[in-house]
Design a protein around this motif. Structure first.
Motif, PDB file in Angstrom:
ATOM      1  N   ASN A  67       0.836  -1.202   0.000  1.00 29.18           N
ATOM      2  CA  ASN A  67       0.000   0.000   0.000  1.00 29.18           C
ATOM      3  C   ASN A  67       0.871   1.253   0.000  1.00 29.18           C
ATOM      4  O   ASN A  67       0.374   2.365   0.100  1.00 29.18           O
ATOM      5  CB  ASN A  67      -0.951  -0.005   1.193  1.00 29.18           C
ATOM      6  N   ASN A  94       3.781  -3.170  -7.052  1.00 29.21           N
ATOM      7  CA  ASN A  94       2.393  -2.832  -7.371  1.00 29.21           C
ATOM      8  C   ASN A  94       1.740  -2.124  -6.205  1.00 29.21           C
ATOM      9  O   ASN A  94       1.468  -2.732  -5.180  1.00 29.21           O
ATOM     10  CB  ASN A  94       1.596  -4.099  -7.685  1.00 29.21           C
ATOM     11  N   ASP A  96      -1.244  -0.648  -4.270  1.00 25.38           N
ATOM     12  CA  ASP A  96      -2.703  -0.704  -4.181  1.00 25.38           C
ATOM     13  C   ASP A  96      -3.072  -0.248  -2.781  1.00 25.38           C
ATOM     14  O   ASP A  96      -2.776  -0.922  -1.804  1.00 25.38           O
ATOM     15  CB  ASP A  96      -3.177  -2.139  -4.435  1.00 25.38           C
ATOM     16  N   ARG A 102      -7.917  -6.062  -0.439  1.00 31.18           N
ATOM     17  CA  ARG A 102      -7.911  -6.839  -1.681  1.00 31.18           C
ATOM     18  C   ARG A 102      -7.243  -8.198  -1.524  1.00 31.18           C
ATOM     19  O   ARG A 102      -7.565  -9.142  -2.231  1.00 31.18           O
ATOM     20  CB  ARG A 102      -7.177  -6.054  -2.765  1.00 31.18           C
TER      21      ARG A 102
ATOM     22  N   VAL C  94      -1.552   6.593  -7.191  1.00 26.88           N
ATOM     23  CA  VAL C  94      -2.034   5.657  -8.199  1.00 26.88           C
ATOM     24  C   VAL C  94      -1.559   6.123  -9.564  1.00 26.88           C
ATOM     25  O   VAL C  94      -1.180   7.269  -9.733  1.00 26.88           O
ATOM     26  CB  VAL C  94      -3.574   5.595  -8.190  1.00 26.88           C
ATOM     27  N   SER C 260      -3.832  -6.480  -8.277  1.00 27.46           N
ATOM     28  CA  SER C 260      -3.469  -5.091  -8.000  1.00 27.46           C
ATOM     29  C   SER C 260      -2.945  -4.342  -9.216  1.00 27.46           C
ATOM     30  O   SER C 260      -3.034  -3.124  -9.278  1.00 27.46           O
ATOM     31  CB  SER C 260      -2.423  -5.036  -6.893  1.00 27.46           C
ATOM     32  N   ASN C 263      -5.996  -2.751 -11.779  1.00 25.98           N
ATOM     33  CA  ASN C 263      -7.030  -1.865 -11.251  1.00 25.98           C
ATOM     34  C   ASN C 263      -7.583  -0.933 -12.317  1.00 25.98           C
ATOM     35  O   ASN C 263      -6.831  -0.168 -12.921  1.00 25.98           O
ATOM     36  CB  ASN C 263      -6.454  -1.023 -10.131  1.00 25.98           C
ATOM     37  N   MET C 268      -8.963   2.865  -8.586  1.00 23.78           N
ATOM     38  CA  MET C 268      -7.932   3.844  -8.238  1.00 23.78           C
ATOM     39  C   MET C 268      -8.540   5.069  -7.557  1.00 23.78           C
ATOM     40  O   MET C 268      -7.971   5.611  -6.606  1.00 23.78           O
ATOM     41  CB  MET C 268      -7.195   4.275  -9.495  1.00 23.78           C
ATOM     42  N   ASN C 271      -9.267   4.294  -4.065  1.00 24.13           N
ATOM     43  CA  ASN C 271      -8.024   4.333  -3.299  1.00 24.13           C
ATOM     44  C   ASN C 271      -7.626   5.757  -2.960  1.00 24.13           C
ATOM     45  O   ASN C 271      -7.163   6.038  -1.865  1.00 24.13           O
ATOM     46  CB  ASN C 271      -6.890   3.693  -4.099  1.00 24.13           C
TER      47      ASN C 271
END
Lengths: 460, 377, 316
Positions: A67, A94, A96, A102, C94, C260, C263, C268, C271
């Motif tokens: 994250n 990645n 997220d 998730r 993002v 992930s 997305n 996004m 998020n």
């Protein structure tokens, strides 16, 4: 709606196919299809269908889910770039922000990344128990033993099996203030909890404005800065043993010692005379962002005190405030509850832990590298963070508060405890504890709130 | 099959979509070809049939997991085809072709909706791993936990307020703009939010609802207007039950356009004679509206209402994007997802089942409507 | 989804092709001045929030934090910087560019796959009589109301391990099967409604056409390709637009079925809402980017879309 049976149709209009012959012919056709189907099915079975296509065991690409995003993610990528190039491994980070939510569906969907960075050891433990994570290999375990204090090794270990490597650390429970303002007004940094309350009252009397500002808004994780408050007070008021039992639900939230932590914190956070500087009544805490907005309140001079982890540093600097013992902003640790032994010498903190979802050789190699002092120094030099790695050079830290944090982490006399909400199962730590905090700030009844949190512990 | 997807996944992102569509069109084309040529006599037909006899089992094999299952499926399909054809010979219609048309959608619906549905019903009575039956424990948890009762209550508020509000507003608006100058523009402006995602709409309305301390300039439209009439800043998202209503506003904002367009079309269908007769009787405009227009468009009203009801029961995105269920604003669909993300499959399934039970009356209404119209044909 | 009711046969009797003159006079009394003003107010009220987003997305962070967007008309302070920022992954959490690509890669097949399969099935339901046809059709119709939540978990397991009731039956998708599971999920969940809508339209095509084709020697395959497909184009187009909007705007399926790095933009955005309540200026730019594509599709094809809907609605 057509109701009639369709006329059977031949190839040419001039020679319509007689229906009897056609159906007999077709019956033969279909039978032959069926027979051929079964036999060919049996034949090709030699080549046969396998299981699902496993992602290549020997691929040199390693995906890491996290994250962590933005600038911090870029720094992570930079920190391992040289090593990855030398070892011919491609590391793909990645980001997220909903990673914690998730990952459960990704585990069920068999769509897990190779590695993941967990902010919550509780989530790591949960996934390890579900057998979604792979135990670390010997090389990784050896690196972990060599480079980390025993305390920190625990956070990647579940039921005696090592899964994860702690990589980044944060020291929590700092109280931020302006040294120059304190000097000017003649206020002193307190060394006991009562001293802190007295200081608060004094500032209020001196300025007739609320001294404290707080922001608990953080999207799905809203409320976490509040859990830090409670954790700090539990640790300092009742000691590490109570804290550990609380984490494991041996002491419930409704226990008087935990309730008392809420009440002590509430002496500040629920008092409209003391909060929320620059934002309004205490309930505005829930609507205020924990980072930029608080930093802006310091910048505008409305806020005198706030309780936040070492990383508040970054927010302060991006708001244009300098951080240091003689600069615009500096911090002191939340004081303890008085004379009783080690309780004054305890801090809470948090960190990120990496663990693997598969046994890919490249994943293990990356994991071992992340456990090394080389990586820790490489990352810390880039700024903004520190690592619990004992091989870390304190001079690598990019700012005074991070240096201070490293000295706290590496000081054997200071009891360290990991952020309790991150250790608790997700159903409590990142769910009911958080909503409990926001409800409490909104004026909910404490016994009701703690009872609800206790009820939310997952059934074993 | 999985290999095909694995291969597609290695392509550039946009190409992936193109390739899957190409493959898909080829498959559908093949099915249509099969339907056309399967029954034809002559050499061409024979070659086609033989090639199909090779292809079908290969496809089945590619889809199924083990040899035993593949062989069993092959035998089953063969037997099915044989029986179908016997029936076909007796003149029951071209069932083989029927199956070619229905099988792809049918297989997906059974595998992807019907069986999972039954599985989730079982999940609701099982523990989180889906292996042990625990009776009504998951439901007991839902109904013994005050937070969950609030969730159920919120869902009921949604389904009672949101559909009625959007339908009534849509109806009023449709009446107001009926035959007015610039009707098209009026329609478009209100219809437009339909193209916006719930997530996008939530962000739009978060801006509207923003609240600042009383002594600062308000940056949110709502509080700025409130400030002008001397009312203090309020943050509608921070406390229940205001937050639920604040989110219903977003839903209505999107849904009204749909209600308005459909109802507007229905209003234009009210026979003029009836209006005139009522006017001659001295009925006021309002009376004509309630006694002529409303009864006439009643079937359409029911359809609009039930559509909105289903949508409001399933509401998820708005809650996730605006409050994430904080401050007692959760709803069933969102709580289900939250439980799921905590790995609590049993409780998640119980929430889903509860949601489904609430939807059932609406299914019944819709099916009844459908049957009536099909019988009318 | 909402399209069902537009094409619902129930709306049929209420849509005459033309309206008599006399009615206009009656209506004139109804649509009084107050009504016009009220309509104008509602229209403005409905447009302001979106306008607010658009304006906010061009304002500087300071301006967004200290004053309402409406002051931009007098005070200025507009910038393109927000749009530059959201395409720079180091400045936001993002990668919006990637999100747009993912959204497209999910949405286009997500709109077309269910249409193709539904066309086949709808044709069978409309023009191939068989026993139990009505009941199966009603069953499929009822399936459209099943909440996604009700099938989510077993569907995930079906895709990942091929398992049905604990037995592995179908071959599972690999760990790196790209968008396959999202496409499949969207296809499966869209089928009931799409079949229903297309059936309504296809069943309404005149029987004579089919009879003539059959006399000419056309089989079901030819009839499907040469008659049904071209004639159903308006319905196909309008349903494709609906499905496009639906998939583009979806959040839940994407949250559950994508990994992930897949997305779409809705995820996004969620998020961003979650983490950066303070970065309103970036959020509004990102949100505007996300709504501009469906908005353009909708505006550009609106006339065609409404015509298709009404055509479907006037025949049952």
């Amino acid at each position: 709606m057509p109701k009639a049976v369709f006329p059977r149709i031949g190839l040419h209009r001039e020679s319509p196919y007689p229906s009897r012959r056609s159906s007999r012919a077709r019956s033969r056709v279909v039978l032959s299809i069926a027979v051929a189907g079964v036999s060919i099915g049996a034949l090709t079975a030699c080549g046969g269908p396998g299981g699902g296509g496993p992602s290549a065991e020997n691929s040199n690409t390693v995906t890491i889910a996290t994250n962590i995003g933005g600038e911090e993610a870029a720094q992570l990528e930079k920190s391992w770039a040289a090593w990855a190039k030398d070892n011919n491994i491609t590391i793909k980070l990645n980001t997220d922000k909903g990673f914690e939510q998730r990952i459960q569906s990704q585990v069920q969907a068999n769509k897990t990344p190779d590695l993941a960075i967990f902010s919550q050891p509780g989530l790591l433990a949960d996934l390890a128990k579900k057998k979604a994570l792979q135990p670390a290999n010997d090389e990784v375990q050896a690196a972990l033993k060599k480079n980390y204090p025993a305390d920190w090794q625990r956070y990647g270990t579940v039921d005696g099996t090592v899964y994860g490597v702690p990589i980044l650390a944060t020291v929590k429970g700092f109280i931020w203030y302006s040294p120059s303002l304190f000097a000017e007004r003649g206020w002193n940094v307190p060394d006991t909890w009562q001293g802190l309350l007295d200081l608060t009252a004094k500032i209020r009397a001196d300025t007739s404005a609320p001294p404290w500002c707080a922001g608990f808004s953080a999207g799905a994780a809203s409320g976490w800065p509040g859990t830090d408050w409670i954790e700090d007070v539990v640790l300092r008021q009742s000691g590490p043993e109570v804290y550990d039992d609380w984490v494991e639900n041996k002491i419930p939230f409704s226990d008087p010692r935990i309730q008392s932590a809420f009440e002590e914190t509430g002496k500040i956070l629920l008092n409209p005379d003391y909060v929320n500087a620059g934002f309004g009544s205490p309930t505005s805490i829930n609507a205020t962002g924990y980072g930029d907005e608080i930093a802006a309140a310091f910048k505008s001079g409305k806020c005198v005190l706030t309780h936040q982890a070492s990383f508040f540093d970054t927010f302060a600097q991006s708001a244009g405030l300098s951080v240091g013992p003689d600069a615009d902003l500096w911090a002191f640790p939340t004081p303890g509850f008085g004379t009783d032994g080690g309780k004054n010498n305890a801090v809470t903190g948090a960190g990120d832990t990496v663990a693997a979802f598969n046994t890919k050789a490249a994943s293990a190699k990356v994991l071992a590298y992340l456990a090394s002092p080389e990586w820790a120094n490489s990352r810390v030099k880039l700024g903004g963070v520190i690592s619990p790695n004992t091989g870390l050079d304190p001079d690598a830290a990019s700012s005074p508060i991070l240096k201070e944090s490293i000295s706290v982490l590496q000081n054997p006399d200071i009891t360290f405890r990991f952020d309790a909400s991150d250790l608790m199962p997700a159903a409590v730590g990142t769910t009911s504890f958080l909503t409990g905090i926001t409800d409490w700030i909104d004026g909910g009844s404490l016994p009701d709130i703690t009872r609800k949190i206790d009820a939310s512990w997952p059934v074993k | 099959m999985p290999e095909l997807f694995d291969w597609i996944a290695t392509l550039p992102v946009l190409l992936q979509g193109v390739v899957i569509i190409a493959v898909f069109v080829a498959v559908v084309g093949l099915i249509v070809l099969a339907v056309e040529y399967l029954p034809r006599p002559g050499r061409g037909g024979t070659i086609f049939r033989i090639s199909l006899a090779v292809l079908v089992p290969v496809i089945i094999l590619a889809l199924l997991h083990t040899y035993d299952i593949a062989i069993a499926a092959g035998a089953l399909v063969g037997l099915g085809l044989f029986l179908l054809d016997r029936r076909a010979r007796r003149g029951a219609g071209s069932l083989l072709q029927l199956w070619a048309f229905l099988a792809p959608a049918g297989a997906l619906l059974i595998l992807g909706l019907v069986i999972p549905f039954i599985r989730t019903v079982l999940f609701a009575f099982q523990d989180d791993s889906g292996t042990e039956f625990v009776g009504f424990e998951n439901f007991a948890w839902i109904f013994s936990n005050p937070d969950n009762l609030i969730t159920v209550g919120n869902t009921l508020i949604w389904v009672l307020v949101a559909p009625a509000a959007s339908t009534i507003l849509g109806l009023i608006y449709a009446v107001f703009i009926d035959n007015s100058r610039g009707e098209k523009i009026y329609k478009l402006l209100v219809f437009l939010p339909m193209a916006i995602s719930f997530v996008g709409a939530s962000i739009i309305w978060r801006l509207v609802y923003q609240a600042r301390p009383a002594d600062e300039a308000q940056v949110g439209l709502m509080n700025a207007v409130l400030g002008m009439v001397g009312l203090g800043p309020v943050d509608p998202l921070s406390s229940a039950p205001a937050n639920t209503f604040a989110m219903i506003v977003v839903f209505v904002w999107i849904q009204v356009g749909f209600a308005m367009v459909v109802l507007s079309a229905a209003i234009k269908g009210v026979p003029a004679e009836q209006h005139e007769a009522a006017a001659l009787d001295g009925a006021s405009a309002f009376r004509r509206f309630t006694q002529v227009t409303i009864p006439w468009i009643r079937p359409t009203l029911i359809v609009v209402l039930s559509t909105a009801s289903i949508a409001s029961l399933k509401v998820f995105d708005i809650v996730i994007a605006m409050t994430n269920g904080r401050n007692s604003s959760g709803v069933l669909a969102q709580q289900m997802y939250e439980r799921f993300t905590l790995g609590e499959n049993g409780r998640a399934a119980a929430f889903a089942l509860l949601l489904c039970i609430l939807v059932i009356p609406l299914i019944v209404i819709n099916v009844r409507n459908l049957r009536r119209s099909r019988e009318g044909q | 989804m909402t399209a069902s009711t537009v094409l619902d046969p129930n709306t049929r009797p209420n849509l005459p092709p033309e309206k008599p003159r006399t009615l206009d006079r009656v209506r004139e009394k109804l649509s009084s001045k107050t009504a016009t003003i009220a309509a104008l107010l509602i229209a403005i009220l409905w447009t302001l929030p979106t306008l607010g987003l658009l304006v906010s997305s061009f304002r500087t962070p300071d301006a967004v934090a200290t004053s309402g967007w409406w002051t931009a008309f007098t005070d200025g302070g507009l910038t393109l910087d927000n749009y530059e920022a959201i395409f720079d992954p180091t400045r936001v959490y993002v990668n919006i560019g990637e999100g747009l690509l993912n959204s497209l890669a999910i949405t286009i097949p997500g709109a077309i796959l269910p249409l193709g399969l539904a066309l086949l099935a709808a044709y069978a339901f409309a023009w191939i009589p068989f026993r139990g046809r009505n009941w199966i059709f009603i069953g499929i119709f009822a399936l459209q109301i099943v909440p996604i939540q009700m099938v989510m978990v077993p569907l995930l397991r079906l895709f990942s391990s091929g398992e049905i009731f604990g037995t592995v039956v179908v071959r599972p998708l690999g760990g790196d099967s790209g968008f396959a599971s999202i496409w499949l999920a969207h296809t499966i969940l869209a089928l009931p409604l799409t079949i229903f809508l297309l059936h309504n339209f296809i069943a309404s095509l005149p029987n004579d056409l089919f009879e003539a084709a059959r006399i000419d020697g056309a089989g079901h395959g030819q009839i499907f390709l040469r008659i049904v497909l071209p004639l159903a184009m308006p319905a196909i187009a309008s349903i494709a637009i609906f499905q496009f909007l639906w998939v583009w705007n979806d959040l839940l399926i994407a949250l559950v079925f994508s990994s992930s790095d897949q997305n779409p933009i809705t995820v996004m955005l969620t998020n961003m809402v979650g983490t950066q309540g303070q970065n309103t200026f970036l959020l509004s730019a990102a949100a505007f980017i996300s709504i501009i594509i469906p908005l353009l599709v909708f505006l550009g094809l609106q006339r065609y879309f409404v015509r298709g809907l009404l055509a479907g609605a006037t025949k049952g």
